[in-house]
Design a protein around this motif. Sequence first.
Motif, short mmCIF file in Angstrom:
data_model
loop_
_atom_site.label_atom_id
_atom_site.label_comp_id
_atom_site.label_asym_id
_atom_site.label_seq_id
_atom_site.Cartn_x
_atom_site.Cartn_y
_atom_site.Cartn_z
N ILE A 119 6.67 4.56 9.59
CA ILE A 119 5.89 3.78 10.55
C ILE A 119 6.86 2.86 11.28
O ILE A 119 7.70 2.20 10.66
N VAL A 120 6.76 2.84 12.60
CA VAL A 120 7.58 1.95 13.41
C VAL A 120 6.66 1.08 14.25
O VAL A 120 5.84 1.60 15.03
N THR A 121 6.75 -0.23 14.07
CA THR A 121 5.98 -1.17 14.88
C THR A 121 6.96 -1.96 15.75
O THR A 121 8.18 -1.89 15.55
N PRO A 122 6.46 -2.75 16.70
CA PRO A 122 7.38 -3.57 17.51
C PRO A 122 8.16 -4.59 16.68
O PRO A 122 9.18 -5.10 17.14
N VAL A 123 7.70 -4.84 15.46
CA VAL A 123 8.32 -5.88 14.64
C VAL A 123 9.25 -5.30 13.58
O VAL A 123 10.31 -5.85 13.31
N ALA A 124 8.88 -4.20 12.96
CA ALA A 124 9.65 -3.66 11.82
C ALA A 124 9.44 -2.16 11.69
O ALA A 124 8.56 -1.57 12.32
N SER A 125 10.28 -1.58 10.83
CA SER A 125 10.12 -0.17 10.45
C SER A 125 9.73 -0.12 8.98
O SER A 125 10.17 -0.95 8.17
N TYR A 126 8.90 0.88 8.63
CA TYR A 126 8.38 0.98 7.27
C TYR A 126 8.58 2.39 6.74
O TYR A 126 8.48 3.37 7.49
N GLU A 127 8.86 2.47 5.45
CA GLU A 127 8.97 3.75 4.76
C GLU A 127 7.73 3.93 3.89
O GLU A 127 7.32 2.99 3.19
N VAL A 128 7.16 5.12 3.93
CA VAL A 128 5.95 5.41 3.15
C VAL A 128 6.32 6.33 2.00
O VAL A 128 6.96 7.37 2.20
N THR A 129 5.94 5.94 0.77
CA THR A 129 6.21 6.77 -0.40
C THR A 129 4.96 7.54 -0.78
O THR A 129 3.85 7.22 -0.35
N GLY A 130 5.14 8.55 -1.64
CA GLY A 130 4.02 9.40 -2.05
C GLY A 130 3.94 10.64 -1.19
O GLY A 130 4.43 10.67 -0.05
N LEU A 131 3.35 11.68 -1.74
CA LEU A 131 3.27 12.97 -1.05
C LEU A 131 1.82 13.44 -0.95
O LEU A 131 1.02 13.21 -1.85
N GLY A 132 1.53 14.16 0.13
CA GLY A 132 0.24 14.84 0.25
C GLY A 132 -0.92 13.88 0.41
O GLY A 132 -0.78 12.74 0.86
N TYR A 133 -2.10 14.36 0.00
CA TYR A 133 -3.34 13.60 0.18
C TYR A 133 -3.65 12.68 -0.99
O TYR A 133 -4.70 12.05 -1.02
N ASP A 134 -2.76 12.65 -1.96
CA ASP A 134 -2.93 11.71 -3.07
C ASP A 134 -2.58 10.30 -2.56
O ASP A 134 -1.46 10.06 -2.11
N ALA A 175 -11.64 11.97 9.54
CA ALA A 175 -11.37 12.68 8.29
C ALA A 175 -11.81 11.84 7.09
O ALA A 175 -12.02 10.63 7.19
N HIS A 176 -11.92 12.50 5.94
CA HIS A 176 -12.24 11.82 4.68
C HIS A 176 -11.36 12.41 3.59
O HIS A 176 -11.09 13.61 3.57
N ILE A 177 -10.91 11.56 2.68
CA ILE A 177 -10.15 11.98 1.50
C ILE A 177 -11.05 11.78 0.29
O ILE A 177 -11.51 10.66 0.04
N VAL A 178 -11.33 12.85 -0.45
CA VAL A 178 -12.27 12.77 -1.57
C VAL A 178 -11.61 13.32 -2.83
O VAL A 178 -10.79 14.23 -2.76
N PRO A 179 -11.94 12.75 -3.99
CA PRO A 179 -11.39 13.30 -5.24
C PRO A 179 -11.97 14.67 -5.54
O PRO A 179 -13.15 14.92 -5.32
N ASP A 180 -11.11 15.57 -6.01
CA ASP A 180 -11.52 16.93 -6.35
C ASP A 180 -10.89 17.26 -7.70
O ASP A 180 -9.82 17.86 -7.78
N GLY A 181 -11.58 16.85 -8.79
CA GLY A 181 -11.01 17.02 -10.11
C GLY A 181 -9.80 16.11 -10.26
O GLY A 181 -9.89 14.90 -10.04
N GLU A 182 -8.66 16.71 -10.61
CA GLU A 182 -7.43 15.93 -10.76
C GLU A 182 -6.67 15.80 -9.45
O GLU A 182 -5.66 15.11 -9.37
N LYS A 237 -5.43 8.71 7.29
CA LYS A 237 -6.39 8.09 6.37
C LYS A 237 -5.69 7.71 5.06
O LYS A 237 -5.92 6.62 4.51
N VAL A 238 -4.82 8.58 4.57
CA VAL A 238 -4.12 8.32 3.31
C VAL A 238 -3.16 7.16 3.45
O VAL A 238 -3.07 6.30 2.56
N VAL A 239 -2.42 7.06 4.58
CA VAL A 239 -1.45 5.96 4.71
C VAL A 239 -2.17 4.62 4.80
O VAL A 239 -1.67 3.60 4.32
#
Length: 892
Positions: free
Chosen positions: A351-366, A396-403, A417-419
């Motif tokens: 993510i890049v904003t006018p103020v700072a840059s950000y790193e996002v951790t985690g993978l996929g829709y989790d 969009a929607h992120i919903v739990p599906d089992g594990e 939505k996940v970020v």
Amino acid sequence: MTGVAEADLTVSRPHALGVDEISEALRAEPTGLTSAEASARLAVAGRNVLPEAKRKPAVLRFLAHFNDTLIYILLGAAAIKAIMEDWLDFWVIMAVAIINAVIGYLQEGRAEKALAGIRGMLSVDASARRDGAWATVPAAELVPGDVVRLMPGDKVPADVRLIEAFQLRIDESALTGESVPSSKDVAAVAADAGVGDRSSMAFSGTIVSAGQGRGIVTGTGVGTEIGKIQSLVGEAGSLATPLTKQLAGFGKVLTIVILGMAVVMLAIGHFLHDMPFGDLISATIGFAVAAIPEGLPALVTITLAIGVQQMAKRNAITRKLPAVEALGSVTTVCSDKTGTLTKNEMTVRSIVTPVASYEVTGLGYDPAGSVEPLGGAKAGGDLAAILAVATLCNDAHIVPDGERWALVGEPTEGALKVVAMKGGVEASGARIGVVPFDSANKFMATLNEGADGSRAILVKGAPDRLLERSLTQRGADGAVPLDIPSWEAAIDDLSSQGLRVLAAARKAVRADTGAVVIDDLEDLEFLGLWGIVDPPRPEAIEAIADCHTAGIRVKMITGDHKGTALAISREMGLVPRSGDVPVLTGAELEALSQEQLKAVVRDVDVYARTSPEHKIRIVRALQAHGEVVAMTGDGVNDAPALTRANVGIAMGIKGTEATKEAAEIVLADDNFATIRSAIREGRRIYDNLRKSIVFLLPTNGAQSLVILVAIVFGLALPLTPVQVLWVNMITAVTLSLALAYEPAERGIMTRPPRATGGSIINGRELGFVLIVSVLIGGATLGVFYSVVANGTEIAYARTEAVLMLALGQLAYLFNCRFMSRSSITPDVLRGNRVVWWSALALIVLQLIYTYVPFMHDLFDSRPLSIGSWILPILLSIVIFLAVEALKALRRR
């Protein structure tokens, strides 16, 4: 139009023609066709279905599985048993041959099944305009010139040139491999555009994700893109695996040798020793029975079947037995990107904003993960603002599906939505109005009300479109002038990393604003950028490194764009992280002849914007260099190449049925790392198969040598044909299968792939087998004639000779556990419990043979004294030590 010719219904490159041109070419009217006109066209164009391939009668397909040299050997052995009226062994051998044919018959026809899987992708019904009104007609009755309409969730019923498109987006991943739905419009595209770039077309079998559209049918049945893929599957042809080629060659040589030796024996016995013809025929039959390794086909089948079970535990499901071994000889893996090397779950990485840059951790829709500022900055209102757009301007929607977590909606919106969830921002407040995403505008906007009653317009979309509508950007202390050059540099930086870039903006409005229209989207406040990627699987990165260590090249063949493909391949370690890396696009590949492609195919590891035809050409070019190619895929576009490859590997979770039917291996977890494990297992299985063959052959070699020596020198036969059968049976039932359970040799994934071609055992190993045959056969002859020389009856001497053969094979089994290192080590006593159960079974059977009375009647055996066991046991130890000395000489 009363008469219709086939030429009237065929249009070349409809994607490059304008709406008026396509209407005129197919004589299509806005009111649609009349029923009479549709019937006339149907008679010429044929039904909109994919034809079923002609198949041979079931009886001929079944009998074809007996057309194999090793099966000929089996049938020859059965015939000999029938001549000897040994009906029990006759039916046992026939059962092996018949079971082999039944298994092959049930598992054959993967190409035909792949075609059936492709046919299952076609739509059943279509909404078409007939006789001036919209009607639901069977998709099979659509014809070129029909006007059809498309709605969300529809399966496109034929190839369609769009004439109207409102926010139309179509999921073409099964056809092109694209990980996100394609935006469609009515503008013509370049004539040489690849399938994935034909935005003016909707293709049969793809699914409408959003929006609405209308179009004119331009292709039906085999004339559609999916029909062309079906033709490619049928024409691709499958290749024999290295093992089947080697066994066929080995079986032919063995047959010639056995027949030649039998003729020589007959001649020597008749002309040199003037043996009675009946005795001579009986001895020759005994020699043939001894020499034919009738247990070999069963041994191969059972060893591979055990390998199938082991691979299933590692999430690799095998649909065809020889593929287990073929994996072990793979030299090149051609892999699809989406879903195999990557997770097929879009993820915001930066993510890049006018103020700072950000790193996002985690993978996929989790949603597990975090948003971390870079360079010591602190997260502030700038991050909260852009994350609010991510979650509120979103359907969009992120919903739990089992594990796991599942996405309901489009992949890109799911990533946003996940970020927002990772940043702790939740959707709150009411949505008052919306400007839906339109491929012409390339943005979406919503009017939202906050908890305090304030209202704002939130916008997300293509960075260039939002920059041109923005006046300011959000600074640390409020709005500041928009710095377009810095944003263009940031966009270029993210794009160079293979990231898909989206932008966010907002505009505060009065609290009584009740709607939002496109004209309201001016003088926006620019909030920043998201860098989105389909992330690599971490375990796939490790697996690629292991493949490189094992001498296996990995090539990425994807429908994605060149920049994305290169960036992902660098990140995965597939190519160097710096320097020039050759990347071949579909358009560039199209311009190459097959010979030109063959010249460069080994040097290129990344292929982008490819079509199904390109994938087959790449596989064929690699095979022209003698490469053993494994091809992975999940979409129907991959089915032809999977059929052509030496080993086709399909994805079990996200793969289409057509792809699974075309493949020999199905990955239950869609994970490239599983391919690495399967290759390792394939190498282990091949090693064990060769160990088993090197172990099995001296059984037959020693037996045939014993009979050959007796005939050549005119001596009494040390073994009768029925006793030969006994030794064959007990070693095949007990000892032969023990080596199938051997664990992998040390360093199995650090050695290069084995060379293809040649015999399953090379000249040095054949010499090794002959020497071991002489050792075991010589010991057997020595035991027999020494006992006879002491005046003991022949039946007793033959019983001790059978014991010598059995114990000699048991000692040799331990030699075969480690072919590349010494077996004089404690390791030979552990690691494979089946060896000990097999040894115990052999000894029990031999005790029954020696001491149970009814066995004396069947085999003319005699009970041995305890002292008669001493010489065979001592000679077995000598055989073990002699073979170890021979192995040491070979290692030097």
